[in-house]
Write a protein that holds these residues in place. Sequence first.
Motif, PDB file in Angstrom:
ATOM      1  N   MET A   1      -3.259 -13.991  11.846  1.00  0.00           N
ATOM      2  CA  MET A   1      -3.214 -12.791  11.021  1.00  0.00           C
ATOM      3  C   MET A   1      -1.774 -12.385  10.744  1.00  0.00           C
ATOM      4  SD  MET A   1      -6.375 -10.437  12.420  1.00  0.00           S
ATOM      5  CE  MET A   1      -5.667  -8.970  11.779  1.00  0.00           C
ATOM      6  N   THR A   2      -0.928 -12.464  11.757  1.00  0.00           N
ATOM      7  CA  THR A   2       0.457 -12.039  11.553  1.00  0.00           C
ATOM      8  C   THR A   2       1.177 -12.951  10.562  1.00  0.00           C
ATOM      9  OG1 THR A   2       1.163 -13.293  13.502  1.00  0.00           O
ATOM     10  CG2 THR A   2       0.669 -10.968  13.821  1.00  0.00           C
ATOM     11  N   GLN A   3       0.791 -14.215  10.521  1.00  0.00           N
ATOM     12  CA  GLN A   3       1.444 -15.153   9.607  1.00  0.00           C
ATOM     13  C   GLN A   3       1.115 -14.844   8.144  1.00  0.00           C
ATOM     14  OE1 GLN A   3       0.514 -19.237  10.416  1.00  0.00           O
ATOM     15  NE2 GLN A   3       1.670 -19.994   8.669  1.00  0.00           N
ATOM     16  N   TYR A   4      -0.097 -14.417   7.852  1.00  0.00           N
ATOM     17  CA  TYR A   4      -0.537 -14.254   6.470  1.00  0.00           C
ATOM     18  C   TYR A   4      -0.713 -12.802   6.034  1.00  0.00           C
ATOM     19  CZ  TYR A   4      -1.398 -19.254   6.549  1.00  0.00           C
ATOM     20  OH  TYR A   4      -1.247 -20.604   6.645  1.00  0.00           O
ATOM     21  N   TYR A   5      -0.545 -11.843   6.929  1.00  0.00           N
ATOM     22  CA  TYR A   5      -0.832 -10.447   6.579  1.00  0.00           C
ATOM     23  C   TYR A   5      -0.040  -9.978   5.348  1.00  0.00           C
ATOM     24  CZ  TYR A   5      -1.816  -5.522   6.775  1.00  0.00           C
ATOM     25  OH  TYR A   5      -2.222  -4.269   6.436  1.00  0.00           O
ATOM     26  N   ASP A   6       1.276 -10.162   5.355  1.00  0.00           N
ATOM     27  CA  ASP A   6       2.094  -9.674   4.235  1.00  0.00           C
ATOM     28  C   ASP A   6       1.702 -10.325   2.922  1.00  0.00           C
ATOM     29  OD1 ASP A   6       3.491  -7.983   5.896  1.00  0.00           O
ATOM     30  OD2 ASP A   6       5.185  -9.346   6.155  1.00  0.00           O
ATOM     31  N   GLU A   7       1.415 -11.602   2.962  1.00  0.00           N
ATOM     32  CA  GLU A   7       1.048 -12.309   1.738  1.00  0.00           C
ATOM     33  C   GLU A   7      -0.308 -11.843   1.204  1.00  0.00           C
ATOM     34  OE1 GLU A   7       1.252 -16.791  -0.042  1.00  0.00           O
ATOM     35  OE2 GLU A   7       1.703 -16.431   2.056  1.00  0.00           O
ATOM     36  N   ILE A   8      -1.258 -11.634   2.084  1.00  0.00           N
ATOM     37  CA  ILE A   8      -2.573 -11.141   1.651  1.00  0.00           C
ATOM     38  C   ILE A   8      -2.447  -9.710   1.131  1.00  0.00           C
ATOM     39  CG2 ILE A   8      -4.918 -10.577   2.424  1.00  0.00           C
ATOM     40  CD1 ILE A   8      -4.291 -13.605   2.098  1.00  0.00           C
ATOM     41  N   PHE A   9      -1.646  -8.885   1.796  1.00  0.00           N
ATOM     42  CA  PHE A   9      -1.432  -7.525   1.309  1.00  0.00           C
ATOM     43  C   PHE A   9      -0.812  -7.552  -0.091  1.00  0.00           C
ATOM     44  CE2 PHE A   9       1.316  -3.913   0.510  1.00  0.00           C
ATOM     45  CZ  PHE A   9       0.402  -2.869   0.607  1.00  0.00           C
ATOM     46  N   ARG A  10       0.212  -8.369  -0.278  1.00  0.00           N
ATOM     47  CA  ARG A  10       0.878  -8.460  -1.582  1.00  0.00           C
ATOM     48  C   ARG A  10      -0.107  -8.919  -2.660  1.00  0.00           C
ATOM     49  NH1 ARG A  10       4.916 -11.635  -0.149  1.00  0.00           N
ATOM     50  NH2 ARG A  10       4.064 -13.533  -0.998  1.00  0.00           N
ATOM     51  N   PHE A  11      -0.923  -9.912  -2.342  1.00  0.00           N
ATOM     52  CA  PHE A  11      -1.927 -10.387  -3.286  1.00  0.00           C
ATOM     53  C   PHE A  11      -2.909  -9.268  -3.637  1.00  0.00           C
ATOM     54  CE2 PHE A  11      -6.106 -12.258  -4.114  1.00  0.00           C
ATOM     55  CZ  PHE A  11      -5.800 -13.049  -5.209  1.00  0.00           C
ATOM     56  N   ALA A  12      -3.400  -8.567  -2.625  1.00  0.00           N
ATOM     57  CA  ALA A  12      -4.350  -7.471  -2.863  1.00  0.00           C
ATOM     58  C   ALA A  12      -3.706  -6.361  -3.679  1.00  0.00           C
ATOM     59  CB  ALA A  12      -4.880  -6.932  -1.535  1.00  0.00           C
ATOM     60  N   TYR A  13      -2.430  -6.104  -3.440  1.00  0.00           N
ATOM     61  CA  TYR A  13      -1.728  -5.071  -4.204  1.00  0.00           C
ATOM     62  C   TYR A  13      -1.600  -5.475  -5.669  1.00  0.00           C
ATOM     63  CZ  TYR A  13       1.691  -1.590  -5.558  1.00  0.00           C
ATOM     64  OH  TYR A  13       2.326  -0.558  -6.192  1.00  0.00           O
TER      65      TYR A  13
ATOM     66  N   GLU B   1     -10.292  -5.870   5.120  1.00  0.00           N
ATOM     67  CA  GLU B   1     -11.594  -6.493   4.893  1.00  0.00           C
ATOM     68  C   GLU B   1     -11.476  -8.018   4.831  1.00  0.00           C
ATOM     69  OE1 GLU B   1     -15.613  -7.079   4.419  1.00  0.00           O
ATOM     70  OE2 GLU B   1     -14.567  -5.268   5.056  1.00  0.00           O
ATOM     71  N   THR B   2     -10.395  -8.517   4.257  1.00  0.00           N
ATOM     72  CA  THR B   2     -10.180  -9.967   4.190  1.00  0.00           C
ATOM     73  C   THR B   2     -10.133 -10.560   5.593  1.00  0.00           C
ATOM     74  OG1 THR B   2      -8.989  -9.828   2.084  1.00  0.00           O
ATOM     75  CG2 THR B   2      -8.578 -11.773   3.446  1.00  0.00           C
ATOM     76  N   PHE B   3      -9.402  -9.928   6.479  1.00  0.00           N
ATOM     77  CA  PHE B   3      -9.289 -10.464   7.832  1.00  0.00           C
ATOM     78  C   PHE B   3     -10.582 -10.272   8.637  1.00  0.00           C
ATOM     79  CE2 PHE B   3      -4.780 -10.353   6.730  1.00  0.00           C
ATOM     80  CZ  PHE B   3      -4.469 -11.672   7.041  1.00  0.00           C
ATOM     81  N   LEU B   4     -11.331  -9.222   8.340  1.00  0.00           N
ATOM     82  CA  LEU B   4     -12.639  -9.070   8.977  1.00  0.00           C
ATOM     83  C   LEU B   4     -13.581 -10.195   8.544  1.00  0.00           C
ATOM     84  CD1 LEU B   4     -13.171  -5.203   8.755  1.00  0.00           C
ATOM     85  CD2 LEU B   4     -12.733  -6.566  10.817  1.00  0.00           C
ATOM     86  N   ARG B   5     -13.548 -10.523   7.261  1.00  0.00           N
ATOM     87  CA  ARG B   5     -14.376 -11.631   6.773  1.00  0.00           C
ATOM     88  C   ARG B   5     -13.890 -12.960   7.333  1.00  0.00           C
ATOM     89  NH1 ARG B   5     -15.965 -10.398   0.455  1.00  0.00           N
ATOM     90  NH2 ARG B   5     -16.730  -8.285   0.835  1.00  0.00           N
ATOM     91  N   LEU B   6     -12.585 -13.104   7.480  1.00  0.00           N
ATOM     92  CA  LEU B   6     -12.042 -14.323   8.080  1.00  0.00           C
ATOM     93  C   LEU B   6     -12.640 -14.528   9.470  1.00  0.00           C
ATOM     94  CD1 LEU B   6      -9.957 -16.667   8.451  1.00  0.00           C
ATOM     95  CD2 LEU B   6      -8.401 -14.914   9.306  1.00  0.00           C
TER      96      LEU B   6
ATOM     97  N   LEU C   1      -6.853 -16.905   0.685  1.00  0.00           N
ATOM     98  CA  LEU C   1      -6.619 -16.211  -0.586  1.00  0.00           C
ATOM     99  C   LEU C   1      -7.898 -16.117  -1.408  1.00  0.00           C
ATOM    100  CD1 LEU C   1      -3.083 -17.520  -1.525  1.00  0.00           C
ATOM    101  CD2 LEU C   1      -3.733 -15.128  -1.202  1.00  0.00           C
ATOM    102  N   ARG C   2      -8.763 -17.100  -1.289  1.00  0.00           N
ATOM    103  CA  ARG C   2     -10.050 -17.031  -1.988  1.00  0.00           C
ATOM    104  C   ARG C   2     -10.887 -15.886  -1.424  1.00  0.00           C
ATOM    105  NH1 ARG C   2     -14.288 -21.931  -3.085  1.00  0.00           N
ATOM    106  NH2 ARG C   2     -15.633 -20.733  -4.436  1.00  0.00           N
ATOM    107  N   ILE C   3     -10.875 -15.749  -0.106  1.00  0.00           N
ATOM    108  CA  ILE C   3     -11.583 -14.616   0.509  1.00  0.00           C
ATOM    109  C   ILE C   3     -10.987 -13.310  -0.005  1.00  0.00           C
ATOM    110  CG2 ILE C   3     -12.013 -13.395   2.682  1.00  0.00           C
ATOM    111  CD1 ILE C   3     -12.087 -16.147   4.057  1.00  0.00           C
ATOM    112  N   ALA C   4      -9.660 -13.215  -0.029  1.00  0.00           N
ATOM    113  CA  ALA C   4      -8.990 -11.991  -0.496  1.00  0.00           C
ATOM    114  C   ALA C   4      -9.354 -11.687  -1.947  1.00  0.00           C
ATOM    115  CB  ALA C   4      -7.478 -12.122  -0.349  1.00  0.00           C
ATOM    116  N   ARG C   5      -9.400 -12.710  -2.775  1.00  0.00           N
ATOM    117  CA  ARG C   5      -9.768 -12.524  -4.184  1.00  0.00           C
ATOM    118  C   ARG C   5     -11.179 -11.957  -4.289  1.00  0.00           C
ATOM    119  NH1 ARG C   5     -12.169 -16.466  -7.810  1.00  0.00           N
ATOM    120  NH2 ARG C   5     -11.767 -15.869  -9.969  1.00  0.00           N
ATOM    121  N   ASN C   6     -12.113 -12.519  -3.528  1.00  0.00           N
ATOM    122  CA  ASN C   6     -13.489 -12.024  -3.552  1.00  0.00           C
ATOM    123  C   ASN C   6     -13.579 -10.597  -3.022  1.00  0.00           C
ATOM    124  OD1 ASN C   6     -14.394 -14.450  -4.615  1.00  0.00           O
ATOM    125  ND2 ASN C   6     -14.880 -15.314  -2.617  1.00  0.00           N
TER     126      ASN C   6
END
Length: 157
Positions: free
Chosen positions: A1-13, A28-33, A51-56
């Motif tokens: 989670m720590t490795q991808y958190y910033d990138e997933i946040f930026r994508f969601a933003y 929610e992305t990390f909960l689904r992960l 990122l596909r999970i985040a997109r969904n």
Amino acid sequence: MTQYYDEIFRFAYYMTGSEDAAYDCTQETFLRLIRFYGTYVEKRKFKAWLLRIARNVCYDYFRRQKEIPSEEVTLGMMPGKAEPDRNLGHLERGQVIRAALDRLPRMQRDVVILRFYHELSIKEIAIITDSRIPTVKSRLRQSMEKLRNLLNEEELI
């Protein structure tokens, strides 16, 4: 989670245009992960799968808001990331580029965001968007042509 958190946040933003919504979508992305980790197939790259999970999750966010992901999603500056020494011309150009991105159809905008903001390969984008590689290439080519035309209208190119 720590490795991808910033990138997933930026994508969601970038997808939602809202800092609060981005935090919610990232969580929610990390909960689904965690919930669906057992379905992960190692032949795919983990980052693309995440990122596909985040997109969904972002699309689900829009459905919950009873909104369709509009063509006017704001791709504003990341909160807290502004550099004080940026000059006004650079900021204006960035705003024009974001406005041009907002005018692209959703699927084309997604491809541009994934390719240039997240530096993903065409193959990774195809996995995330559940599209074929030629389709991704076509969307990228069309979006770049549209962006070029839009920016020419603004005399930035």
